[in-house]
Motif scaffolding. Structure first.
Motif, PDB file in Angstrom:
ATOM      1  N   ILE A 219       0.849  -1.208   0.000  1.00 40.52           N
ATOM      2  CA  ILE A 219       0.000   0.000   0.000  1.00 40.52           C
ATOM      3  C   ILE A 219       0.878   1.251   0.000  1.00 40.52           C
ATOM      4  N   LEU A 220       1.893   1.246   0.874  1.00 41.10           N
ATOM      5  CA  LEU A 220       2.782   2.408   0.943  1.00 41.10           C
ATOM      6  C   LEU A 220       3.491   2.635  -0.393  1.00 41.10           C
ATOM      7  N   GLY A 221       3.978   1.536  -0.976  1.00 39.59           N
ATOM      8  CA  GLY A 221       4.641   1.637  -2.278  1.00 39.59           C
ATOM      9  C   GLY A 221       3.717   2.244  -3.331  1.00 39.59           C
ATOM     10  N   ALA A 222       2.444   1.835  -3.282  1.00 36.07           N
ATOM     11  CA  ALA A 222       1.477   2.337  -4.264  1.00 36.07           C
ATOM     12  C   ALA A 222       1.190   3.824  -4.063  1.00 36.07           C
ATOM     13  N   ILE A 223       1.070   4.253  -2.801  1.00 36.01           N
ATOM     14  CA  ILE A 223       0.807   5.682  -2.538  1.00 36.01           C
ATOM     15  C   ILE A 223       1.992   6.528  -3.021  1.00 36.01           C
ATOM     16  N   ILE A 224       3.207   6.028  -2.761  1.00 33.02           N
ATOM     17  CA  ILE A 224       4.402   6.754  -3.191  1.00 33.02           C
ATOM     18  C   ILE A 224       4.415   6.895  -4.725  1.00 33.02           C
ATOM     19  N   ALA A 225       4.105   5.786  -5.402  1.00 36.12           N
ATOM     20  CA  ALA A 225       4.092   5.818  -6.869  1.00 36.12           C
ATOM     21  C   ALA A 225       3.024   6.790  -7.383  1.00 36.12           C
ATOM     22  N   LEU A 226       1.869   6.770  -6.733  1.00 41.08           N
ATOM     23  CA  LEU A 226       0.786   7.677  -7.107  1.00 41.08           C
ATOM     24  C   LEU A 226       1.226   9.136  -6.962  1.00 41.08           C
ATOM     25  N   GLY A 227       1.797   9.451  -5.804  1.00 39.63           N
ATOM     26  CA  GLY A 227       2.264  10.819  -5.555  1.00 39.63           C
ATOM     27  C   GLY A 227       3.272  11.269  -6.595  1.00 39.63           C
TER      28      GLY A 227
END
Ligand code: C2E
Ligand code: MG
Ligand code: MG
Ligand code: MG
Length: 278
Positions: A219-227
């Motif tokens: 989840i954290l990896g995905a939020i970082i990629a989104l940002g």
């Protein structure tokens, strides 16, 4: 006893859930005097650019050494001030103090680009805030590029349109704006897409179980990629361990990290020494 220990004891004794009306009243009665007598003071926590090994900025965090209660956590007194319409005055006080301190650091050639200030939800949309900020910058001869306003995701959700307009105005005036505690409110991704912010501060709760929890890590990896895909600066708050740092580095993204792993919030006097050693 060390200041840290007594601070923690006070926090337990004055749990916001059990505090009495008279405690609340005493907070409200003593806040003006606290601002005048420097019972209130600011501490600063570095935001570390791991990739470039430099300090991107500092977050100003308020502290209160109360004559009766000792060290009070902002998590306890900020909500009381917010509920009783005293938070704007205290925010103005923070703006004044932080600007003066930044001016000093600038003169001492401390290698810190930005200072971040927490702005409560109900103040963001007030014209008074822009006036106070501009005044403090002029008085201390600081360019707005050196100021970041941290606005919590929850406060944006409360009044999306007016808050977005206010954020746009701050960006146009040259300030950076960070969405604080991101992920704790349930803002829709379409809001995020339209939000004229410069920085996403991902809430500590997303890093707590990383890398142990595979789910949280992805989840954290995905939020970082989104940002990153939205061209935002990403700050991870509450980084405490080497394992967390290693996981974050493994994502391959440019990141700014803030947390006890690097430094706890410090007095201005401690900070220059910390930066020299960094
Ligand atoms: P915040 O803006 O999300 O600030 C981050 C909080 O997490 C700070 O707590 C900081 O000391 C703490 N923290 C940072 N790194 C770590 C870590 O690695 N581990 C742990 N366990 N904690 C970490 P603090 O200073 O007690 O402030 C709590 C909240 O009170 C802030 O959350 C902010 O919402 C509010 N606050 C603090 N100062 C101000 C202020 O000047 N004005 C306003 N309006 N609110 C403030
Ligand atoms: Mg903050
Ligand atoms: Mg935060
Ligand atoms: Mg927080």
């Amino acid at each position: 006893a060390s200041p840290t220990i007594s601070y923690k004891l006070e926090v337990i004794r004055f749990d916001p859930v059990i505090h009495t009306l008279s405690f609340e009243q005493e907070i409200l009665n003593s806040i003006d005097q606290a601002m005048e007598n420097d019972e209130l003071f600011l501490v600063y926590q570095p935001k570390v650019n791991v990739n470039a090994h430099k300090i991107d900025g500092l977050e100003a965090l308020i502290r209160w050494n109360h004559p009766h209660y000792g060290f009070l956590s902002p998590a306890i007194f900020i909500p009381i001030l917010e509920q009783n319409q005293r938070i704007c005055d205290v925010t103005d006080w923070v703006i004044q103090k932080a600007s003066k301190q930044f001016r000093k650091w600038h003169e001492q050639k401390l290698p810190v680009f930005q200072i971040a200030i927490n702005i409560p939800g109900e103040y963001v949309t007030s014209p008074r805030l822009m006036k106070k900020l501009k005044k403090a910058l002029v008085q201390n001869n600081i360019d707005p590029i050196h100021f970041e306003l941290e606005i919590t995701e929850t406060s944006v959700i409360e009044s999306v349109e007016s808050t977005m307009r206010a954020i746009s105005a701050f960006r146009e005036a040259g300030f950076s704006v960070a969405l604080d505690d991101f992920g704790t409110g349930i803002s829709s991704l379409s809001n995020l897409r339209q939000m004229p912010i410069s920085t996403l501060k991902i809430d500590k709760s997303f890093i707590d179980e990383v890398p142990k929890s595979k789910k949280d890590s992805s989840i954290l990896g995905a939020i970082i990629a989104l940002g990153h895909s939205l061209n935002l600066t990403i700050v991870i708050e509450g980084v405490e361990t080497k394992d967390q740092v290693d996981f974050l580095l493994s994502t391959g993204f440019q990141l700014t990290l803030q947390g006890y792993y690097y430094a706890k919030p410090m007095m201005a006097t401690e900070l220059s020494e910390w930066i020299e050693k960094f």
